[in-house]
Design a protein around this motif. Structure first.
Motif, PDB file in Angstrom:
ATOM      1  N   GLY A  33       0.800  -1.218   0.000  1.00 50.99           N
ATOM      2  CA  GLY A  33       0.000   0.000   0.000  1.00 50.99           C
ATOM      3  C   GLY A  33       0.835   1.271   0.000  1.00 50.99           C
ATOM      4  O   GLY A  33       1.615   1.495   0.913  1.00 50.99           O
ATOM      5  N   TYR A  34       0.680   2.101  -1.038  1.00 50.69           N
ATOM      6  CA  TYR A  34       1.334   3.404  -1.116  1.00 50.69           C
ATOM      7  C   TYR A  34       2.835   3.295  -0.905  1.00 50.69           C
ATOM      8  O   TYR A  34       3.457   4.130  -0.241  1.00 50.69           O
ATOM      9  N   ARG A  35       3.404   2.269  -1.501  1.00 52.80           N
ATOM     10  CA  ARG A  35       4.791   1.907  -1.206  1.00 52.80           C
ATOM     11  C   ARG A  35       5.776   3.022  -1.537  1.00 52.80           C
ATOM     12  O   ARG A  35       6.659   3.336  -0.755  1.00 52.80           O
ATOM     13  N   ARG A  90       8.030   5.149   1.124  1.00 49.94           N
ATOM     14  CA  ARG A  90       9.496   5.157   0.962  1.00 49.94           C
ATOM     15  C   ARG A  90      10.023   6.587   0.959  1.00 49.94           C
ATOM     16  O   ARG A  90      11.031   6.889   1.611  1.00 49.94           O
ATOM     17  N   ASN A  91       9.359   7.472   0.242  1.00 49.67           N
ATOM     18  CA  ASN A  91       9.815   8.862   0.194  1.00 49.67           C
ATOM     19  C   ASN A  91       9.674   9.542   1.553  1.00 49.67           C
ATOM     20  O   ASN A  91      10.538  10.336   1.953  1.00 49.67           O
ATOM     21  N   ASP A  96       4.664  17.776  -0.086  1.00 49.05           N
ATOM     22  CA  ASP A  96       3.733  17.876  -1.210  1.00 49.05           C
ATOM     23  C   ASP A  96       4.155  17.017  -2.395  1.00 49.05           C
ATOM     24  O   ASP A  96       3.328  16.667  -3.240  1.00 49.05           O
ATOM     25  N   ALA A  97       5.441  16.674  -2.461  1.00 48.08           N
ATOM     26  CA  ALA A  97       5.961  15.923  -3.603  1.00 48.08           C
ATOM     27  C   ALA A  97       6.193  14.444  -3.305  1.00 48.08           C
ATOM     28  O   ALA A  97       6.851  13.753  -4.086  1.00 48.08           O
ATOM     29  N   LEU A  98       5.671  13.943  -2.207  1.00 44.84           N
ATOM     30  CA  LEU A  98       5.895  12.544  -1.840  1.00 44.84           C
ATOM     31  C   LEU A  98       5.422  11.568  -2.916  1.00 44.84           C
ATOM     32  O   LEU A  98       5.936  10.446  -3.013  1.00 44.84           O
ATOM     33  N   ASP A  99       4.445  11.980  -3.718  1.00 42.50           N
ATOM     34  CA  ASP A  99       3.897  11.093  -4.752  1.00 42.50           C
ATOM     35  C   ASP A  99       4.564  11.277  -6.104  1.00 42.50           C
ATOM     36  O   ASP A  99       4.127  10.697  -7.100  1.00 42.50           O
TER      37      ASP A  99
END
Length: 205
Positions: A124-126, A130-131, A188-191
């Protein structure tokens, strides 16, 4: 709630077999059914037997969904599925679930043995997780320094308004001299791996 269907929720597609290797790139040589793994886990709990990684991970996924029901849901009108607010809500919920599910298993009489693997290799949301872990390491923050505070945010703050309290928490807990604004931009940039890594270079000298 999970993009990779690591736990069956409302959709019938969640009950199908999932290739763990295809989803993560990690060489697990079996295909697994999340629903089946959860049922097998409860059978083993009843027998007092040790769980496999995938069974323990299925129960962590269940705890993730239970935590969603414990959140301050607020009003989600106008919040898109790909918004930063939704992304951070899932990161906080997932990150805390992977560190608090062992207490749930212990209440059921089972000693968790796969926590580190669940933290590192859960589906899930790996990439987002990680970030987030990378950001914590860059700031010199250990899990123990923020877990209790992050649990309080996850359960008490309107889940669409996590940005300010999470940013403030990391700014106060850091062992470096990063600017609060740089920490916020990295969150904000984790994705977005490319943007995140560019911003990470600005977090600390």
């Amino acid at each position: 709630h999970r993009d990779l269907h690591s736990f069956p929720t409302r959709r019938s597609s969640d009950l199908t077999w999932v290739s763990y290797t295809e989803a993560t790139g990690i060489p697990v040589t079996v295909k697994w059914s999340p629903a089946g793994a959860m049922m097998d886990a409860f059978i083993k709990i009843n027998r007092g037997e040790q769980l496999t990684f995938l069974e323990e991970y299925a129960l962590e996924s269940l705890w993730h969904e239970i935590q969603h029901n414990r959140q301050n849901a607020g009003v989600s009108i106008g919040i898109g599925k790909k918004s930063q607010r939704r992304m951070l809500m899932e990161v906080v919920n997932q990150w805390t679930a992977r560190r608090t599910y062992p207490a749930v298993l212990k209440e059921l009489g089972i000693e968790p043995v796969h926590m580190e693997m669940v933290k590192a290799q859960g589906l899930g949301y790996r990439g987002w997780i990680r970030n987030f872990d990378t950001l914590l390491a860059k700031l010199g923050i250990s899990d123990d320094n923020i877990l209790e505070q992050l649990v309080q945010i996850n359960e008490g703050v309107n889940r669409w308004n996590f940005k300010a309290p999470v940013t403030d928490m990391l700014f106060r807990a850091q062992q470096t001299s990063a600017d609060r604004s740089d920490i916020g931009r990295a969150i904000d940039a984790l994705d977005d791996d490319v943007k995140f890594n560019q911003l990470l270079a600005r977090v600390t000298p």
